[in-house]
Design an enzyme around this catalytic site. Structure first.
Site, mmCIF file in Angstrom:
data_model
loop_
_atom_site.group_PDB
_atom_site.id
_atom_site.type_symbol
_atom_site.label_atom_id
_atom_site.label_comp_id
_atom_site.label_asym_id
_atom_site.label_seq_id
_atom_site.Cartn_x
_atom_site.Cartn_y
_atom_site.Cartn_z
ATOM 1 N N ASP A 210 -43.802 6.987 -0.178
ATOM 2 C CA ASP A 210 -42.876 8.030 -0.623
ATOM 3 C C ASP A 210 -42.422 8.644 0.689
ATOM 4 O O ASP A 210 -43.196 9.337 1.358
ATOM 5 C CB ASP A 210 -43.576 9.074 -1.496
ATOM 6 C CG ASP A 210 -42.582 10.107 -1.995
ATOM 7 O OD1 ASP A 210 -41.825 10.646 -1.165
ATOM 8 O OD2 ASP A 210 -42.560 10.366 -3.202
ATOM 9 N N HIS A 211 -41.189 8.360 1.094
ATOM 10 C CA HIS A 211 -40.841 8.700 2.479
ATOM 11 C C HIS A 211 -40.857 10.202 2.726
ATOM 12 O O HIS A 211 -40.919 10.641 3.873
ATOM 13 C CB HIS A 211 -39.519 8.049 2.905
ATOM 14 C CG HIS A 211 -38.288 8.751 2.437
ATOM 15 N ND1 HIS A 211 -37.759 8.579 1.205
ATOM 16 C CD2 HIS A 211 -37.475 9.645 3.063
ATOM 17 C CE1 HIS A 211 -36.671 9.325 1.082
ATOM 18 N NE2 HIS A 211 -36.471 9.990 2.205
ATOM 19 N N LYS B 17 -27.430 15.360 -7.082
ATOM 20 C CA LYS B 17 -26.465 14.818 -6.120
ATOM 21 C C LYS B 17 -25.171 15.614 -6.232
ATOM 22 O O LYS B 17 -24.890 16.225 -7.251
ATOM 23 C CB LYS B 17 -26.177 13.354 -6.451
ATOM 24 C CG LYS B 17 -27.401 12.460 -6.284
ATOM 25 C CD LYS B 17 -27.096 11.281 -5.398
ATOM 26 C CE LYS B 17 -28.291 10.371 -5.218
ATOM 27 N NZ LYS B 17 -28.920 10.485 -3.901
ATOM 28 N N HIS C 16 -40.382 12.178 -4.997
ATOM 29 C CA HIS C 16 -40.280 13.159 -3.918
ATOM 30 C C HIS C 16 -40.558 14.588 -4.402
ATOM 31 O O HIS C 16 -41.294 15.339 -3.773
ATOM 32 C CB HIS C 16 -38.892 13.125 -3.280
ATOM 33 C CG HIS C 16 -38.454 11.744 -2.866
ATOM 34 N ND1 HIS C 16 -39.327 10.811 -2.355
ATOM 35 C CD2 HIS C 16 -37.243 11.133 -2.882
ATOM 36 C CE1 HIS C 16 -38.662 9.696 -2.079
ATOM 37 N NE2 HIS C 16 -37.400 9.869 -2.391
HETATM 38 C C1 BG6 Z 1 -34.182 8.253 -1.701
HETATM 39 C C2 BG6 Z 1 -33.244 8.212 -2.878
HETATM 40 O O1 BG6 Z 1 -35.489 7.978 -2.097
HETATM 41 O O2 BG6 Z 1 -34.137 9.539 -1.113
HETATM 42 C C3 BG6 Z 1 -31.838 8.594 -2.481
HETATM 43 O O3 BG6 Z 1 -33.251 6.910 -3.446
HETATM 44 C C4 BG6 Z 1 -31.835 9.919 -1.760
HETATM 45 O O4 BG6 Z 1 -30.983 8.648 -3.608
HETATM 46 C C5 BG6 Z 1 -32.859 9.913 -0.638
HETATM 47 O O5 BG6 Z 1 -30.537 10.163 -1.256
HETATM 48 C C6 BG6 Z 1 -32.991 11.287 -0.014
HETATM 49 O O6 BG6 Z 1 -33.767 11.200 1.123
HETATM 50 P P1 BG6 Z 1 -33.601 12.222 2.332
HETATM 51 O O7 BG6 Z 1 -34.686 11.833 3.287
HETATM 52 O O8 BG6 Z 1 -32.222 12.041 2.856
HETATM 53 O O9 BG6 Z 1 -33.800 13.577 1.728
#
Ligand code: BG6
Length: 520
Positions: A195-196, A358, A258
């Site tokens: 989960d980045h 979004k 997230h």
């Molecule tokens: C991703 C989603 O996991 O996270 C995207 O699939 C989203 O839709 C993105 O834009 C958001 O990541 P960050 O790091 O830009 O907040």
């Protein structure tokens, strides 16, 4: 705050350097490889955090020679970094490409031969990190075929680990099935589910902020906190990912992963140590303590929305249904907001309002902890006005930092109270903040799973959101996955103009309780 004070713990880079390993990336011709993984490898290498003996093997279906693959990567690196060529001179020698079919055992046998050759030539030994950046439908089969050709969990020549990108399942049943199939080949401690958001410095700082300071944790409970708001707002639209997003929507794309991760970190009990499982045990306990939403409660406390044409950053943008790859009658939510309760000793009676969407007014991820007002106003006869609540705002991104909002006396003869901010900005650290993927790749190579989601954690998150998918009619049918047109049209899908802060119904969710969303 201008200055960052003394460090209280130094993370020496030498001790964080992983042992020699081979990184095998499936889906190496894709977008993630170019946008995130190659820049992450570049940064790790630049900081001396890749071992001397390291090899990268890219696997994809597209026919391509080693040289074409390498020059594609080098080109990407040049665009990303001015000194890309210098780093490439070292990295480039250790890169190979393997064309394979993700469901063909013969391909995996060929991969074994390639790995053995690369490991021999580079003197690497047998540590292997497999990274799945493919379409998710391929995950289970890849894991099984890795197992079938002896590259799975039982490999004795070194470690064998597998990193999996989100989405990890589409609902509770598919997540369970994927977990079960992967665990027939890899043990839990060999599986790294990404989960980045957990790779972001400011997300990691949530626990540091709470647990490394004596003054905040005593306030972090129902006695002092009125409510908590967590927002992940994006100004971008689909970025060419219409087909994916139609089947995903905000719930699967952001909320299940997230946003619930942020909520867990904000609300979990303090772990006894920063040990991998101690942290994850507490996160799982927290997810289990969230009151499930069903029936009437679900209808009243969950809002979904979809953007229509509007203006973002001064530019006219089309509505969701006009985007490429989107059905003209799409039922996919591009926004959702929920009011949640955590049924435990710490948080009983404290609502958590969460939202993500979004094409909102601005990119902003924030946690707003709103404290109860002072119990009694000593200034009631002075014309000072109503005392406002104190807010502690964790700015996760952009403009990373922390702000504390409190009342101060306006200069002058009378008692007049004005809200002011005390703020800390991450910019005051001289050190550059590593990108999420850089950190996560490093942790996987070091074998530390703290920043990855455990099986029960993923399933607990799906258990919470699957009833919402069901209520919205967005679960998959035996005929296939739920596309954009599929959905329960009896549940309102509230429109909001692109560039706004979401549908009016989401504002009403808080107004009903006498509260308001924070304007980022
Ligand atoms: C991703 C989603 O996991 O996270 C995207 O699939 C989203 O839709 C993105 O834009 C958001 O990541 P960050 O790091 O830009 O907040």
């Amino acid at each position: 705050m201008d200055q960052v004070g003394a460090e209280t713990g130094v993370e020496g880079s030498a001790e964080r350097r992983p042992a020699p390993f081979t990184l095998v990336i499936f889906g190496a011709s894709g977008d993630l490889m170019r946008r995130k993984l190659v820049p992450a490898l570049y940064s790790l290498d630049k900081k001396g955090l890749l071992p001397e003996r390291f090899a990268l093997v890219g696997v994809a279906r597209r026919p391509m020679g080693d040289e074409a693959f390498k020059s594609g990567l080098q080109e990407g690196l040049r665009q990303f970094a001015a000194d890309g060529d210098a780093v490439w001179n070292r990295l480039g020698k250790q890169v190979s490409y393997f064309q394979g079919n993700y469901s063909d055992r013969g391909s995996f046998e060929g991969l074994v031969a390639l790995l053995e050759r690369v490991e021999r030539e580079q003197g690497i030994g047998g540590n292997r990190l497999f990274y799945l950046a493919t379409p998710p439908e391929a995950y289970a089969t890849i894991a099984e075929l890795l197992g079938a050709v002896g590259l799975g969990g039982d490999w004795k020549g070194g470690y064998s680990r597998i990193v999996v990108e989100k989405p990890f399942g589409r609902d509770l049943a598919t997540a369970r099935e994927l977990n079960a199939r992967m665990q027939r080949v890899f043990r839990e401690e060999q599986i790294f589910r990404i989960d980045h958001y957990l790779g972001k410095e400011t997300v990691q700082n949530i626990l540091v902020f709470r647990l490394a300071n004596g003054i905040f944790e005593p306030l972090w409970n129902r006695q002092y906190v009125d409510h908590v708001q967590i927002s992940i707002a994006e100004d971008i639209g689909l970025e060419g990912r219409g087909l994916y997003y139609e089947e995903s929507g905000a719930l699967r794309d952001m909320m299940q992963n997230h946003l619930l991760q942020l909520l867990s970190l904000v609300a979990m009990e303090p772990p006894a140590s920063f040990d991998t499982n101690a942290v994850r045990d507490e996160k799982v306990k927290l997810l289990h303590a969230i009151r499930p939403l069903e029936g009437q409660a679900l209808r009243e406390n969950v809002i979904r929305g979809q953007y229509v044409a509007g203006r973002v950053g001064g530019k006219a943008v089309p509505g969701y249904r006009e985007e490429s790859g989107v059905a003209p009658d799409s039922q996919t939510e591009t926004y959702m907001a929920m009011k949640l309760h955590i049924d435990n000793w710490r948080w009983a009676g404290v609502p958590f309002y969460v939202r993500t969407g979004k094409r909102l007014g601005k990119r902003s991820t924030e946690v707003d902890v709103v404290f109860r007002p002072a119990p009694h106003s000593a200034f009631r006869n002075t014309g000072a006005g109503v005392l406002e609540a104190n807010h502690l705002v964790l700015h996760i991104q952009p403009d990373e930092g922390i702000g504390l909002r409190f009342g101060a006396k306006q200069p002058g003869p009378a008692i007049k109270i004005q809200e002011v901010d005390m703020s800390f900005s991450y910019g005051s650290f001289q050190a550059q903040r590593p990108e999420a993927y850089e950190r996560l790749l490093l942790e996987a190579a070091l074998g530390d799973s703290t920043l990855f989601t455990r099986r029960d954690e993923v399933e607990a998150a799906w258990a919470l959101v699957t009833p919402i998918l069901e209520a919205w009619g967005r679960t998959d049918t035996p005929e296939g996955v739920a596309g954009g047109s599929v959905g329960n049209r009896d549940v309102p899908l509230c429109p909001y103009p692109a560039g706004s802060w979401g549908p009016a119904e989401a504002d009403a969710l808080l107004e009903r309780d006498g509260r308001q969303w924070r304007k980022p």
